[in-house]
Design a protein around this motif. Structure first.
Motif, PDB file in Angstrom:
ATOM      1  N   ASP A   1       0.817  -1.194  -0.194  1.00 39.20           N
ATOM      2  CA  ASP A   1       0.149   0.003  -0.059  1.00 39.20           C
ATOM      3  C   ASP A   1       0.786   1.211  -0.117  1.00 39.20           C
ATOM      4  OD1 ASP A   1      -2.207   1.592  -0.061  1.00 39.20           O
ATOM      5  OD2 ASP A   1      -2.575   1.380   2.215  1.00 39.20           O
TER       6      ASP A   1
ATOM      7  N   THR B   1      -4.045   2.957  -2.650  1.00 37.95           N
ATOM      8  CA  THR B   1      -3.876   4.470  -3.257  1.00 37.95           C
ATOM      9  C   THR B   1      -3.379   4.390  -4.520  1.00 37.95           C
ATOM     10  OG1 THR B   1      -3.918   5.285  -0.893  1.00 37.95           O
ATOM     11  CG2 THR B   1      -3.084   6.883  -2.878  1.00 37.95           C
TER      12      THR B   1
ATOM     13  N   ALA C   1      -9.907   2.380   3.778  1.00 34.19           N
ATOM     14  CA  ALA C   1      -9.741   3.888   3.166  1.00 34.19           C
ATOM     15  C   ALA C   1      -8.829   4.755   4.382  1.00 34.19           C
ATOM     16  CB  ALA C   1     -11.169   4.491   3.109  1.00 34.19           C
TER      17      ALA C   1
ATOM     18  N   ASN D   1      -7.410   7.745   6.010  1.00 34.94           N
ATOM     19  CA  ASN D   1      -7.770   9.181   5.868  1.00 34.94           C
ATOM     20  C   ASN D   1      -8.338   9.563   4.599  1.00 34.94           C
ATOM     21  OD1 ASN D   1      -7.283   9.570   8.754  1.00 34.94           O
ATOM     22  ND2 ASN D   1      -5.027   9.569   8.107  1.00 34.94           N
ATOM     23  N   SER D   2      -8.537   8.556   3.709  1.00 35.40           N
ATOM     24  CA  SER D   2      -8.791   8.849   2.377  1.00 35.40           C
ATOM     25  C   SER D   2     -10.277   9.482   2.135  1.00 35.40           C
ATOM     26  CB  SER D   2      -8.776   7.495   1.459  1.00 35.40           C
ATOM     27  OG  SER D   2      -9.005   8.071  -0.046  1.00 35.40           O
ATOM     28  N   SER D   3     -10.618  10.259   1.196  1.00 33.18           N
ATOM     29  CA  SER D   3     -11.801  10.868   1.135  1.00 33.18           C
ATOM     30  C   SER D   3     -12.264  10.814  -0.278  1.00 33.18           C
ATOM     31  CB  SER D   3     -12.073  12.214   1.461  1.00 33.18           C
ATOM     32  OG  SER D   3     -11.208  13.102   0.864  1.00 33.18           O
TER      33      SER D   3
ATOM     34  N   SER E   1     -10.098  12.955  -2.588  1.00 35.66           N
ATOM     35  CA  SER E   1      -8.709  12.763  -2.398  1.00 35.66           C
ATOM     36  C   SER E   1      -8.135  12.680  -4.016  1.00 35.66           C
ATOM     37  CB  SER E   1      -8.344  11.390  -1.676  1.00 35.66           C
ATOM     38  OG  SER E   1      -7.027  11.137  -1.987  1.00 35.66           O
TER      39      SER E   1
ATOM     40  N   TYR F   1      -5.597  11.060  -4.848  1.00 33.11           N
ATOM     41  CA  TYR F   1      -5.326   9.671  -5.534  1.00 33.11           C
ATOM     42  C   TYR F   1      -6.277   8.613  -4.730  1.00 33.11           C
ATOM     43  CZ  TYR F   1      -0.831  11.646  -6.331  1.00 33.11           C
ATOM     44  OH  TYR F   1       0.124  12.637  -6.729  1.00 33.11           O
ATOM     45  N   GLY F   2      -7.284   8.034  -5.542  1.00 24.53           N
ATOM     46  CA  GLY F   2      -7.920   7.069  -5.127  1.00 24.53           C
ATOM     47  C   GLY F   2      -7.580   5.569  -5.101  1.00 24.53           C
ATOM     48  N   MET F   3      -8.536   4.952  -3.991  1.00 27.58           N
ATOM     49  CA  MET F   3      -8.525   3.624  -3.770  1.00 27.58           C
ATOM     50  C   MET F   3      -9.850   2.856  -4.581  1.00 27.58           C
ATOM     51  SD  MET F   3      -7.636   3.316   0.154  1.00 27.58           S
ATOM     52  CE  MET F   3      -6.368   4.573   0.748  1.00 27.58           C
TER      53      MET F   3
ATOM     54  N   TRP G   1     -18.744   8.588  -3.188  1.00 27.88           N
ATOM     55  CA  TRP G   1     -17.687   7.383  -3.409  1.00 27.88           C
ATOM     56  C   TRP G   1     -17.654   6.590  -4.819  1.00 27.88           C
ATOM     57  CZ3 TRP G   1     -13.693   7.126  -0.190  1.00 27.88           C
ATOM     58  CH2 TRP G   1     -13.619   7.435   1.061  1.00 27.88           C
TER      59      TRP G   1
ATOM     60  N   HIS H   1     -11.139   7.804 -11.200  1.00 26.14           N
ATOM     61  CA  HIS H   1      -9.904   7.349 -10.950  1.00 26.14           C
ATOM     62  C   HIS H   1      -9.583   6.181 -12.003  1.00 26.14           C
ATOM     63  CE1 HIS H   1      -8.591   9.782  -7.638  1.00 26.14           C
ATOM     64  NE2 HIS H   1      -9.598   9.639  -6.934  1.00 26.14           N
TER      65      HIS H   1
END
Length: 757
Positions: free
Chosen positions: A328, A373, A549, A551-553, A556, A558-560, A583, A590
């Motif tokens: 990751d 990410t 996720a 702290n991702s939003s 962001s 860069y996405g997941m 989401w 992305h």
């Protein structure tokens, strides 16, 4: 026929084989033919012919002139005599050759053993004298002639050097031949073979995928080094054995690396310690301990940088790239990988360069990477890198590298929605891995084929591949591949509605107490979230997605994507539609930027379902149409008609009906087609090309193309896959259906004077 009858050429069960050319018993018919052609030659021409035969199948004019001790005009006259007798041919001004290998062998076999040895000795001396300034390019010749002359000390030295040169030039077959000749020379001398020769020969065997011979040579080298108190060579053999076993058993790999590290500590040589730390770190990565892996790599990198060792730095950067990918940390992985590739290009270190080029694509939106990410890298760039890595591996004859590149290529193409090519690459990877018995790449190839089948909704086939991959992953003790295969196998069970089986697979291969650090762990957790959704537990799914996720939003940079999709689906199930849309839109954006059409279609499908629940019909129609078009485009890449039909049916079943394409309207649309156009549409639905359709209907290929164009225009379609789906929907694809529909349509049409063509 004579050679077959005498078992000089034979079939071994794996292919045709023969005894070494010099050991062949030349058939009497060939010997008689050569004797008849040479009996009228002058004495000087016969002597020239004999020297040429001892030199080899091909021979240089200047060398032959030196051996014969004559001027250019005299030798030209002798060669013309041999050419006229149909024994020799001219290849260039400086190069001549025997017309046939058996011709040369027949001449050679007529010489007495003592004659041959003397002539080989003379030729070796001539080569040394003539080519003193370019001996490196003549090492294999010198090794051969000194060996045949029985000059074993010189043969040992020349064969060793020739083998090392062949390895450096990525010619493993030639290296294997030379090192084997060196071993033979040492045995004739009655001296011990240097462990380094066995190590070098093992490297050639390993490149060619011959595990057993490579293992045997390395174990001999290890024993000899230990007995001779050669600690440095013993350390190198341990490291090589660990790397060799990495393709078969990670437990053995770990044992060898630990022994190598212990030995490296006693040598007090920082560079050896750094190399050992790198290999041990990579082992930790494959047993799903990325934190320890990165710690050890960082220590190795510091040692190499302090020493100014560019090759060591490049190797460590490559390994750090892989560690970042599997833990990751894709953003840093891009930097490591690009630096490694640049340095390896400058060093012209082709094997690690091939490996680095194949590793870097994992920063793009492959299925595994979508849980992390994503880095700003497209699948187009990824595919280009793998293609170059594959080409280099094939040029080197590095079969393990070829297998590795092929399954990664399969993943890249699958993520782009190019299923046919992806399946071909993954199947080829499996074949190469089977051929060289590389169990790690077998597990990887089965996993890739399983993922492809899963995306195609061929779920029974997916299970078969993934169960094979899981079995192999357990056999080699690779935690990474256990979790990779486990995650996709459980997802396949969920798709089949076997929720109990999915939970059992996850509990066995990725229990709930594992972390969320490595790619295998994260992929398993995403699947566990999907299982929670299928079990009607959206709160549990949302909890998993939120933890993944971090702290991702949605906003962001860069996405997941896979985590965002899970988050969006869980929020949808909980009725939190606005959050769900954020989401799902983030995942879509992305995936679109990365060119990941396969996952993009799924994201658009989930968005369509969300908009339907929200009552936003126009938005649902828009995303549904795009998802449908992607399904049609991807279906066109599937060569198998059955798989293509299953894929389209499953894709379209989860979308609202195509505008104005209800069953009645679709059937009514067929009234716009002529009888011949309906025949063409039926054959298109069977997956047949324009050329095949033209042959079946006895029309030209150009006429067939015109019919297909007319069908697309009349029905408002943009692809052959849409024609196929439409034909299946109205039953036109069934045998004889086009004729039946034509008859039915004739009854419902008004009388007309227009004639169909």
């Amino acid at each position: 026929h004579a050679l077959l009858a005498d078992d000089e050429i034979y079939y071994s069960g794996e292919g045709w084989e023969r005894r070494p050319l010099n050991d062949l018993n030349i058939p009497r018919s060939v010997q008689d033919a050569v004797r008849r052609r040479s009996e009228h030659l002058s004495i000087a021409a016969r002597q020239t012919l004999a020297f040429a035969a001892v030199v080899g199948q091909r021979f240089d004019f200047s060398l032959l002139q030196h051996l014969m001790g004559c001027d250019e005009a005299a030798l030209l006259s002798l060669l013309k005599e041999l050419i006229a007798a149909q024994l020799v041919v001219e290849q260039s001004a400086e190069r001549f050759a025997f017309r046939h290998a058996l011709t040369r062998q027949a001449v050679y076999s007529e010489l007495l053993e003592r004659e041959r040895r003397t002539m080989h000795r003379t030729i070796a001396a001539a080569v040394e004298a003539l080519y003193a300034d370019e001996l490196e390019s003549r090492l294999s010749e010198l090794a051969y002639h000194t060996c045949q002359a029985g000059e074993w000390a010189r043969a040992l030295e020349y064969a060793r050097r020739a083998g090392e040169r062949a390895l450096a030039l990525y010619a493993p077959h030639a290296a294997l031949e030379q090192f084997t000749q060196a071993v033979s020379a040492a045995h004739h001398l009655g001296v011990s073979v240097a462990p380094a020769i066995y190590q070098a020969r093992a490297s050639a065997y390993e490149t060619l995928g011959d595990f057993e011979h490579a293992r045997s040579d390395l174990e001999i080298a290890l024993t000899l080094a230990h007995e001779g108190a050669d600690t440095a060579t013993e350390w190198a053999a341990l490291l090589d054995l660990g790397l060799l076993w990495a393709g078969r058993d990670y437990a053995k790999t770990g044992e060898y690396y630990q022994r190598a590290l212990t030995l490296a500590e006693t040598l007090d040589e920082p560079l050896k310690r750094a190399r050992t730390l790198n290999r041990l770190a990579n082992w930790h990565l494959n047993i799903d301990d990325p934190v320890m892996a990165k710690t050890l790599h960082a220590e190795a990198l510091a040692i190499f940088e302090t020493a100014g060792n560019a090759r060591g730095v490049a190797e460590t950067l490559d390994l750090l790239c892989m560690a970042g990918i599997l833990s990751d940390d894709l953003i840093d992985a891009v930097g490591y990988g690009q630096r490694a590739i640049g340095m390896l290009r400058a060093l012209d270190d082709r094997q690690p360069l091939s490996s680095s080029l194949v590793t870097l694509p994992f920063v793009a939106a492959l299925r595994q990477s979508q849980t992390m990410t994503l880095a700003p890298s497209t699948l187009g760039e990824a595919t280009h890198n793998v293609e170059e890595g594959l080409r280099i591996a094939r040029e080197m004859g590095w079969r393990a590298g070829e297998a590795n590149a092929l399954w990664v290529m399969g993943l890249c193409l699958s993520a782009r929605g190019e299923f046919g090519r992806g399946m071909t690459c993954a199947t080829s990877a499996l074949a190469v891995a089977k051929d060289i018995e590389h169990r790690q790449w077998l597990a990887a190839s089965y996993c890739t084929l399983g993922e492809l089948a899963y995306e195609l909704y061929a779920l029974a086939l997916a299970r078969e591949h993934l169960e094979n991959g899981l079995k192999l992953a357990h056999a080699i003790n690779s935690t990474h591949w256990i979790r990779e295969n486990t995650a996709v196998l459980a997802a396949t069970h969920i798709a089949q509605g076997n929720l109990g089986a999915a939970e059992a697979v996850l509990d066995a291969g990725a229990p709930v107490d594992i972390a969320m650090q490595s790619v295998g762990q994260r992929l398993s957790w995403v699947t566990r979230g999907e299982l929670a959704l299928a079990q009607g537990k959206p709160d549990a799914a949302l909890d998993i997605a939120s933890r993944l996720a971090g702290n991702s939003s949605p906003e962001s940079q860069y996405g997941m994507p896979m985590v965002a999709l899970l988050q969006g689906k869980a929020l949808t199930a909980l009725g939190r539609f606005d959050e769900a849309e954020a989401w799902l839109r983030a995942a879509e954006q992305h995936l679109r930027a990365q060119g990941a059409r396969t996952s993009l279609r799924r994201a658009l499908t989930h968005l369509t379902a969300l908009y339907q629940q929200m009552g936003r019909a126009d938005d649902a129609a828009h995303t549904g149409n795009e998802a449908r078009e992607l399904a049609y485009l991807m279906a066109e890449t599937i060569p198998d008609a059955v798989l293509r039909a299953v894929f389209l049916r499953q894709c379209l079943a989860s979308l609202p009906p195509e505008p104005k394409r209800s069953a009645e309207i679709a059937r009514a649309a067929s009234l716009m087609l002529t009888a011949r156009e309906r025949e063409v549409a039926a054959l298109v639905a069977q997956g047949k090309s324009n050329r095949v359709i033209a042959d079946e209907l006895v029309i030209s290929e150009r006429t067939t193309e015109s019919h297909v164009t007319n069908i697309l225009g009349k029905l408002g379609f943009s692809s052959r896959a849409q024609i196929a789906a439409w034909a299946v929907d109205i039953g036109l694809a069934q045998p004889g259906a086009s004729q039946h529909l034509a008859t039915t349509n004739q009854r419902t049409r008004r009388p007309t004077t227009r004639r169909s063509h």
